[in-house]
Design a protein around this motif. Structure first.
Motif, mmCIF file in Angstrom:
data_model
loop_
_atom_site.group_PDB
_atom_site.id
_atom_site.type_symbol
_atom_site.label_atom_id
_atom_site.label_comp_id
_atom_site.label_asym_id
_atom_site.label_seq_id
_atom_site.Cartn_x
_atom_site.Cartn_y
_atom_site.Cartn_z
ATOM 1 N N LEU A 482 -0.041 20.955 2.478
ATOM 2 C CA LEU A 482 -1.455 20.609 2.382
ATOM 3 C C LEU A 482 -1.746 19.467 3.331
ATOM 4 O O LEU A 482 -0.844 18.702 3.710
ATOM 5 C CB LEU A 482 -1.845 20.217 0.952
ATOM 6 C CG LEU A 482 -1.247 18.910 0.402
ATOM 7 C CD1 LEU A 482 -2.195 18.282 -0.601
ATOM 8 C CD2 LEU A 482 0.095 19.199 -0.285
ATOM 9 N N GLU A 483 -3.015 19.341 3.720
ATOM 10 C CA GLU A 483 -3.482 18.236 4.542
ATOM 11 C C GLU A 483 -4.432 17.398 3.702
ATOM 12 O O GLU A 483 -5.542 17.824 3.389
ATOM 13 C CB GLU A 483 -4.177 18.739 5.804
ATOM 14 C CG GLU A 483 -4.591 17.634 6.757
ATOM 15 C CD GLU A 483 -5.158 18.153 8.064
ATOM 16 O OE1 GLU A 483 -5.200 17.399 9.049
ATOM 17 O OE2 GLU A 483 -5.570 19.339 8.105
ATOM 18 N N ALA A 484 -3.973 16.205 3.317
ATOM 19 C CA ALA A 484 -4.736 15.341 2.405
ATOM 20 C C ALA A 484 -5.292 14.160 3.187
ATOM 21 O O ALA A 484 -4.657 13.106 3.285
ATOM 22 C CB ALA A 484 -3.847 14.870 1.257
ATOM 23 N N ASN A 485 -6.487 14.320 3.731
ATOM 24 C CA ASN A 485 -7.106 13.240 4.504
ATOM 25 C C ASN A 485 -7.808 12.216 3.630
ATOM 26 O O ASN A 485 -8.323 11.224 4.149
ATOM 27 C CB ASN A 485 -8.103 13.824 5.506
ATOM 28 C CG ASN A 485 -7.423 14.647 6.580
ATOM 29 O OD1 ASN A 485 -6.263 14.419 6.893
ATOM 30 N ND2 ASN A 485 -8.134 15.614 7.127
ATOM 31 N N PHE A 486 -7.820 12.433 2.317
ATOM 32 C CA PHE A 486 -8.513 11.527 1.409
ATOM 33 C C PHE A 486 -7.580 10.465 0.828
ATOM 34 O O PHE A 486 -8.018 9.631 0.042
ATOM 35 C CB PHE A 486 -9.171 12.304 0.266
ATOM 36 C CG PHE A 486 -8.274 13.335 -0.368
ATOM 37 C CD1 PHE A 486 -7.349 12.986 -1.333
ATOM 38 C CD2 PHE A 486 -8.354 14.667 0.015
ATOM 39 C CE1 PHE A 486 -6.525 13.923 -1.903
ATOM 40 C CE2 PHE A 486 -7.538 15.622 -0.549
ATOM 41 C CZ PHE A 486 -6.621 15.251 -1.512
ATOM 42 N N VAL A 487 -6.300 10.491 1.187
ATOM 43 C CA VAL A 487 -5.365 9.439 0.787
ATOM 44 C C VAL A 487 -4.910 8.693 2.034
ATOM 45 O O VAL A 487 -4.816 9.273 3.113
ATOM 46 C CB VAL A 487 -4.154 10.010 0.014
ATOM 47 C CG1 VAL A 487 -4.560 10.437 -1.372
ATOM 48 C CG2 VAL A 487 -3.537 11.178 0.759
ATOM 49 N N GLU A 488 -4.631 7.396 1.887
ATOM 50 C CA GLU A 488 -4.306 6.552 3.029
ATOM 51 C C GLU A 488 -2.796 6.404 3.176
ATOM 52 O O GLU A 488 -2.102 6.079 2.208
ATOM 53 C CB GLU A 488 -4.931 5.159 2.867
ATOM 54 C CG GLU A 488 -6.442 5.153 3.006
ATOM 55 C CD GLU A 488 -6.898 5.587 4.391
ATOM 56 O OE1 GLU A 488 -6.213 5.262 5.376
ATOM 57 O OE2 GLU A 488 -7.935 6.261 4.482
ATOM 58 N N PRO A 489 -2.264 6.634 4.389
ATOM 59 C CA PRO A 489 -0.819 6.462 4.594
ATOM 60 C C PRO A 489 -0.435 4.986 4.637
ATOM 61 O O PRO A 489 -1.252 4.120 4.958
ATOM 62 C CB PRO A 489 -0.585 7.129 5.954
ATOM 63 C CG PRO A 489 -1.894 7.023 6.665
ATOM 64 C CD PRO A 489 -2.948 7.109 5.605
ATOM 65 N N ALA A 490 0.822 4.723 4.322
ATOM 66 C CA ALA A 490 1.351 3.361 4.445
ATOM 67 C C ALA A 490 1.553 3.024 5.922
ATOM 68 O O ALA A 490 1.411 3.871 6.800
ATOM 69 C CB ALA A 490 2.669 3.252 3.680
ATOM 70 N N HIS A 491 1.895 1.777 6.214
ATOM 71 C CA HIS A 491 2.002 1.320 7.599
ATOM 72 C C HIS A 491 3.074 2.068 8.373
ATOM 73 O O HIS A 491 2.932 2.291 9.571
ATOM 74 C CB HIS A 491 2.274 -0.183 7.639
ATOM 75 C CG HIS A 491 1.033 -1.002 7.451
ATOM 76 N ND1 HIS A 491 0.712 -2.059 8.255
ATOM 77 C CD2 HIS A 491 0.017 -0.901 6.566
ATOM 78 C CE1 HIS A 491 -0.437 -2.585 7.874
ATOM 79 N NE2 HIS A 491 -0.873 -1.909 6.838
ATOM 80 N N ASP A 492 4.172 2.452 7.724
ATOM 81 C CA ASP A 492 5.228 3.148 8.447
ATOM 82 C C ASP A 492 4.978 4.654 8.525
ATOM 83 O O ASP A 492 5.755 5.385 9.122
ATOM 84 C CB ASP A 492 6.588 2.887 7.804
ATOM 85 C CG ASP A 492 6.682 3.433 6.383
ATOM 86 O OD1 ASP A 492 5.635 3.840 5.823
ATOM 87 O OD2 ASP A 492 7.787 3.443 5.816
ATOM 88 N N LYS A 493 3.889 5.118 7.926
ATOM 89 C CA LYS A 493 3.496 6.533 7.926
ATOM 90 C C LYS A 493 4.601 7.444 7.378
ATOM 91 O O LYS A 493 4.723 8.600 7.779
ATOM 92 C CB LYS A 493 3.098 6.988 9.340
ATOM 93 C CG LYS A 493 1.894 6.252 9.913
ATOM 94 C CD LYS A 493 1.434 6.898 11.212
ATOM 95 C CE LYS A 493 0.272 6.143 11.817
ATOM 96 N NZ LYS A 493 0.694 4.855 12.393
ATOM 97 N N GLN A 494 5.389 6.912 6.464
ATOM 98 C CA GLN A 494 6.396 7.706 5.780
ATOM 99 C C GLN A 494 6.107 7.799 4.283
ATOM 100 O O GLN A 494 6.951 8.229 3.513
ATOM 101 C CB GLN A 494 7.786 7.093 5.988
ATOM 102 C CG GLN A 494 8.247 7.099 7.430
ATOM 103 C CD GLN A 494 8.314 8.490 8.012
ATOM 104 O OE1 GLN A 494 8.866 9.404 7.417
ATOM 105 N NE2 GLN A 494 7.733 8.666 9.188
ATOM 106 N N GLY A 495 4.922 7.423 3.909
ATOM 107 C CA GLY A 495 4.498 7.494 2.520
ATOM 108 C C GLY A 495 3.032 7.129 2.433
ATOM 109 O O GLY A 495 2.400 6.794 3.436
ATOM 110 N N PHE A 496 2.472 7.204 1.229
ATOM 111 C CA PHE A 496 1.067 6.900 1.013
ATOM 112 C C PHE A 496 0.919 5.634 0.178
ATOM 113 O O PHE A 496 1.805 5.290 -0.611
ATOM 114 C CB PHE A 496 0.368 8.060 0.299
ATOM 115 C CG PHE A 496 0.241 9.306 1.128
ATOM 116 C CD1 PHE A 496 -0.726 9.400 2.115
ATOM 117 C CD2 PHE A 496 1.085 10.377 0.934
ATOM 118 C CE1 PHE A 496 -0.858 10.541 2.887
ATOM 119 C CE2 PHE A 496 0.969 11.521 1.697
ATOM 120 C CZ PHE A 496 -0.004 11.602 2.679
ATOM 121 N N GLU A 497 -0.208 4.965 0.386
ATOM 122 C CA GLU A 497 -0.527 3.822 -0.463
ATOM 123 C C GLU A 497 -0.708 4.307 -1.899
ATOM 124 O O GLU A 497 -1.381 5.302 -2.152
ATOM 125 C CB GLU A 497 -1.812 3.143 0.029
ATOM 126 C CG GLU A 497 -1.718 2.544 1.421
ATOM 127 C CD GLU A 497 -0.802 1.344 1.490
ATOM 128 O OE1 GLU A 497 -0.454 0.818 0.407
ATOM 129 O OE2 GLU A 497 -0.428 0.932 2.591
#
Length: 672
Positions: A482-497
């Protein structure tokens, strides 16, 4: 040519044990004390990125209060690029560390002068150790590669058609280096300085770019190696001349010379009358110091050797060379260039020989089994969509883009619309995600493959996110994307806030997987299951926290967050999970608290659904009323038309009768 310089043999760096007497000069207006360093002017000759020290303008020696002067002694070291004093640091050269996780253990020069100010303002200095500590956000080295590939993909808007990742030989030191280059728009001198700066990003304002924090280049390059040198050529635009720039971000240089601030030597050139000329920002002597520093601490032996790198690119582009690559505990490079001549792999815990053998046996599960250690495998699923004609080249061979939907069978599509909490900032309330769910084609072999590939703005953030850690074989073989553009990735882009929105998505994905598994597991050889929302799942059927290990095939113990199953976590009596007494009571209290939270969340959803039903009922009543009015209006019009038609028919009949009478009267007159 203007850029030709005389090649010099630079002597090796030798620490000096000389001590020099410094005078601590106190100003007459009771300002903070300022030490007068002989090395200050030379220190500022190299381009400081942040926190560079600037001494206060001094008056003539006659104006100094000699009675307040006090003598101190400190150890000084020699400028590696000249015979003068360069900076103060501890006696003896700081030993280099080739292991990433230990490279931050150094202190730099003791007793830095914090009384110096910049333009009358206090300022915060950034120690070179911050480069290392900042890079530790990348627990996984392949995630650092992804940051650099993101930058290249963003250059598609500037005309980039490829990004090339390769291994180079360092002829100067005889070791290996890493190359990442693209043929995008390049960087002019100003953008080059922004790239080397911390936290600056012009991309955060652009909708279709991946980068947003202005930190990826520094964290990724420093995670892969101790040093990086960047070559970038930018074509002239809007009447401006073409430029080319060289920048050196060297942790080895900063560490070995005892720097207390991050210093980045840079060289800029401008094309004039078909010739490349130096852009001298201060003086030619400062230019020469930058050249000498870059030559001493880079893999290149002369300015001509540096400029030769621009000959390897065309009119524009960027060439990044990372060297002094990190090693593991056994003294081997962390990056393995020998296992596959067309791949870059990781050694150590990320490499599982059993998974490699299984990948050859089960090709549809290959990416799940190899993405943790193989850059080629990871990059092939890194983007949901690749721009047309854009190539990702890894060690001379194109990376074939892969969509894991092609590895699925018996797929289903479910549209998920996020439910935002009261504390959530909603950018677009109409956002949704289409979840494609199915069995991996190797599921009949009961391979332990499962998880969701979650993308954000086309970029893979959570690869094979394992969110249902069931006891036994439940959930095995189910994968999704899935493509979830409504959640924000963490700074390292290996997880979500970790937010309420993510927690609700996680809970819903668990529900989807459980329903899909219980409905279809018998089709791949498992005993039929009956989906029971009320019970039947052990306390281990939980959703993991958003951590880097969350997608581990072996699963991790994490907290429960599945609010849809109010009875999924039954009470555990003594002996159920090895706890008793006070611990058991605390465990039950925690479970009760979670049950209350889930019940409240479910109640809120029921109320929301009830409100929606009432709104729909009102809309239905309004529509019925409108239809009724419209029907009555049409019936009235029909009745009116029917009357008019009847009246017209009567009028026609009367006219016909009159015509007949006239004809009869004319006929009788003619007979006479």
């Amino acid at each position: 040519m203007d850029n030709e310089v005389k090649q010099e043999t630079i002597p090796p760096y030798i620490p000096r044990d000389d001590t020099v007497t410094l005078i601590d000069l106190c100003s007459s207006d009771d300002d903070s004390d300022v030490e007068e360093h002989v090395a200050e002017r030379r220190y500022n000759s190299v381009n400081p990125v942040v926190g560079a020290k600037r001494g206060r303008d001094t008056t003539s020696s006659a104006a100094l209060d000699k009675n307040n002067a006090k003598k101190t002694t400190t150890t000084m070291v020699e400028d590696p690029c000249s015979n003068n004093v360069f900076s103060n640091m501890p006696s003896g050269r700081v030993g280099s560390c080739k292991q990433f996780w230990k490279a931050g253990d150094y202190e730099g020069a003791p007793g830095g002068n914090w009384d110096l100010s910049s333009g009358g303002f206090d300022h915060v200095r950034v120690h070179p150790k911050f480069l290392h500590s900042n890079a530790t956000s990348h627990k996984w080295a392949l995630g650092a590669f992804a940051e650099l590939l993101d930058n290249a993909l963003d250059e598609v808007a500037s005309g980039a058609t490829y990004v090339n990742v390769d291994m180079l030989e360092n002829k100067k030191e005889g070791n290996r280096m890493l190359l990442i280059e693209d043929n995008g728009g390049g960087m002019d001198p100003e953008k080059m300085r922004q790239c080397m700066s911390l936290g600056y990003s012009a991309k955060s304002k652009l909708a279709n770019t991946i980068g947003q924090y202005g930190n990826g280049f520094k964290t990724s390059t420093m995670r892969l190696g101790a040093d990086v040198i960047v070559f970038s050529r930018c074509p002239g635009k809007d009447g401006k001349s073409s430029t080319q720039s060289i920048g050196l971000l060297s942790y080895t240089f900063l560490r070995s010379t005892g720097k207390e601030d991050i210093v980045v030597p840079m060289l800029d050139y401008e094309k004039r009358d078909h010739e490349w000329s130096k852009i001298v920002r201060s003086s030619l002597s400062d230019w020469d110091k930058n050249v000498k520093t870059i030559i001493q601490w880079s893999p290149f032996s002369s300015e001509e050797d540096l400029l030769r790198q621009f000959g390897l690119m065309k009119d524009c582009g960027t060439r990044i060379i990372i060297y002094n690559l990190w090693e593991d505990d056994h003294g081997l490079l962390e990056l393995d260039f020998d296992a596959d001549p067309h791949d870059i792999q990781l050694r150590g815990v990320n490499r599982d020989e059993k998974n490699i053998k299984m990948a050859a046996q089960f090709p549809n599960s290959r990416h799940f089994l190899t993405f943790k250690h193989s850059l080629r495998s990871y990059v092939s699923i890194l983007y949901l969509r690749i721009p047309p004609a854009f190539r990702i080249i890894l060690r001379g061979k194109d990376v074939e883009h892969h969509n894991i939907v092609n590895d699925m069978m018996q797929t289903e599509q479910i549209t998920y619309r996020p439910q935002y909490g009261a504390d959530s900032y909603v950018k677009d309330s109409n956002m949704s995600a289409v979840v494609v769910l199915g069995f991996v084609k190797d599921a009949k072999h009961h391979v332990d493959v499962q998880g969701f590939n979650v993308y954000h703005k086309n970029r893979l953030i959570k690869p094979f996110w394992r969110i249902w850690n069931a006891a036994g074989s439940d959930g095995r073989g189910v994968i999704g994307v899935l493509e979830a553009n409504f959640v924000e990735p963490a700074h390292d882009k290996q997880g979500f806030e970790r937010t309420t929105v993510l927690s609700r998505l996680e809970t819903r994905l668990v529900q989807m997987q459980k329903i899909y598994w219980s409905t279809n597991c018998h089709k791949i050889g498992y005993a039929p299951r009956r989906y029971k929302p009320g019970n039947g799942y052990s306390h281990r059927d939980t959703s993991p926290e958003n951590d880097p290990e969350g997608f581990s095939p072996s699963g991790v113990k994490t907290r429960a967050s599945d609010k849809f199953y109010s009875s999924s976590y039954p009470s555990h009596h003594k002996g159920d999970n090895g706890v008793s007494g006070k611990d058991s009571s605390m465990y039950l209290q925690e479970e009760l608290r979670r049950e209350k939270e889930r019940s409240k969340a479910l109640e809120d959803e029921v109320n929301l659904a009830r409100e929606k039903i009432e709104e729909m009922s009102k809309e239905q009543e309004n529509l019925i009323e409108i239809f009724t009015e419209e029907r009555d209006r049409r019936d009235g019009e029909e009745e009116s038309l029917r009357r008019k038609l009847e009246e017209a028919s009567n009028t026609i009949e009367e006219l016909l009768n009159k015509i007949r009478k006239l004809e009869d009267s004319k006929g009788s007159s003619w007979r006479r």
